[in-house]
Write a protein that holds these residues in place. Structure first.
Motif, short mmCIF file in Angstrom:
data_model
loop_
_atom_site.label_atom_id
_atom_site.label_comp_id
_atom_site.label_asym_id
_atom_site.label_seq_id
_atom_site.Cartn_x
_atom_site.Cartn_y
_atom_site.Cartn_z
N SER A 28 0.83 -1.22 0.00
CA SER A 28 0.00 0.00 0.00
C SER A 28 0.87 1.27 0.00
N PHE A 30 1.43 2.82 2.46
CA PHE A 30 0.78 3.68 3.47
C PHE A 30 1.34 3.27 4.82
N VAL A 32 2.07 3.43 8.75
CA VAL A 32 1.35 3.87 9.95
C VAL A 32 2.19 3.54 11.19
N ASN A 48 2.53 -0.78 11.10
CA ASN A 48 1.81 -1.76 10.28
C ASN A 48 2.78 -2.69 9.57
N GLU A 50 2.65 -5.49 6.48
CA GLU A 50 1.82 -6.06 5.40
C GLU A 50 2.34 -7.41 4.94
N ALA A 57 -2.47 -8.13 6.38
CA ALA A 57 -1.87 -6.88 6.88
C ALA A 57 -2.27 -6.64 8.33
N CYS A 59 -2.40 -3.90 11.37
CA CYS A 59 -2.40 -2.46 11.59
C CYS A 59 -1.44 -2.08 12.72
N ALA A 60 -0.95 -0.85 12.65
CA ALA A 60 0.00 -0.34 13.65
C ALA A 60 -0.62 -0.33 15.05
N GLU A 61 -1.86 0.12 15.14
CA GLU A 61 -2.51 0.23 16.45
C GLU A 61 -2.65 -1.13 17.11
N PRO A 90 -7.79 8.81 10.94
CA PRO A 90 -8.20 8.06 12.13
C PRO A 90 -7.92 6.57 12.00
N PRO A 91 -7.96 5.83 13.10
CA PRO A 91 -7.79 4.38 13.05
C PRO A 91 -8.96 3.72 12.31
N CYS A 92 -8.70 2.54 11.74
CA CYS A 92 -9.76 1.81 11.04
C CYS A 92 -10.73 1.19 12.05
N CYS A 95 -9.37 -1.50 14.42
CA CYS A 95 -8.54 -0.97 15.51
C CYS A 95 -9.41 -0.29 16.56
N1 THU Z 1 -3.53 0.60 8.59
C1 THU Z 1 -3.11 0.75 9.88
O1 THU Z 1 -1.98 0.39 10.23
N2 THU Z 1 -3.97 1.26 10.78
C2 THU Z 1 -5.23 1.67 10.50
O2 THU Z 1 -5.95 2.06 11.39
C3 THU Z 1 -5.69 1.67 9.11
C4 THU Z 1 -4.84 0.97 8.14
C5 THU Z 1 -2.59 0.02 7.61
C6 THU Z 1 -3.01 -1.31 7.10
C7 THU Z 1 -2.32 -1.35 5.77
O3 THU Z 1 -1.00 -1.82 5.96
C8 THU Z 1 -2.24 0.10 5.34
O4 THU Z 1 -2.51 0.85 6.49
C9 THU Z 1 -3.20 0.47 4.25
O5 THU Z 1 -4.48 0.10 4.56
#
Ligand code: THU
Length: 174
Positions: A28, A30, A32, A48, A50, A57, A59-61, A90-92, A95
């Motif tokens: 991604s 992306f 975090v 995070n 992946e 994947a 998530c960091a949180e 914000p967190p997903c 999380c």
């Molecule tokens: N991701 C997080 O680490 N935390 C979140 O709250 C949302 C998404 C990561 C998961 C994935 O590795 C990347 O962001 C893209 O979705």
């Protein structure tokens, strides 16, 4: 009014941005970072991670909470989440649900490397989280109970020591 001091918010933001550097996000791109502030001032962070099998994947949180839980920590004061989004993202939902499992509510700081910051809290981002009453005592409730018991024991010990001291003093006076 937040229970978190300005200096702690600064430390936490720094830790989340630092943790973000360790993100493994080749798919991604992306990155975090997350940093959790514990009641004793300690910080536990995560990034995070992946996988080529995308659904794996992490998530960091949730990585940060997993680390803290594995260290036996059960009370969480605040969390900072660092992303590249502007405004900071914000967190997903996964999380947030994890936070709802482990915290009654938690202060959240969203940050990005550009220095933008936004303060929010779990109860604002997730108004009505799923909580299963049949699942036994949630860890945050247990922690609250343990902390109250600890405080009561300390109070009782102090009282006992004071009574003993007072008795000693009155004995010495006679
Ligand atoms: N991701 C997080 O680490 N935390 C979140 O709250 C949302 C998404 C990561 C998961 C994935 O590795 C990347 O962001 C893209 O979705």
């Amino acid at each position: 009014m937040s229970r978190v001091a300005k200096a702690d918010w600064d430390r936490l933001a720094e830790a989340a941005l630092e943790a973000r550097r360790n993100a493994y996000a080749p798919y991604s791109r992306f990155q975090v970072g997350a940093a959790i502030l514990l009641p004793d001032g300690e910080i536990v962070s995560g990034a995070n991670v992946e996988n080529a099998s995308y659904g794996l994947a992490l998530c960091a949180e949730r990585n940060a909470f997993g680390t803290a839980m594995a260290q036996g920590r059960r009370a969480f004061t605040a969390i900072a989440v660092a992303t590249q989004s502007s405004p900071p993202g914000p967190p997903c939902g996964l999380c947030l649900q994890t936070m709802a499992e482990l915290c009654e509510d938690i202060d959240i700081l969203l940050v990005n490397p550009a220095g933008e910051r936004q303060r929010t809290k779990l109860s604002r981002l997730m108004g009505q989280p799923f909580r299963w009453k049949g699942a036994g005592t949630p860890s945050w409730k247990g922690e609250k109970k343990a902390q109250t018991k600890k405080a009561q024991t300390k109070k009782a010990q102090t009282k006992k020591a004071q009574t003993k001291k007072a008795r000693g003093a009155s004995k010495a006076a006679t």
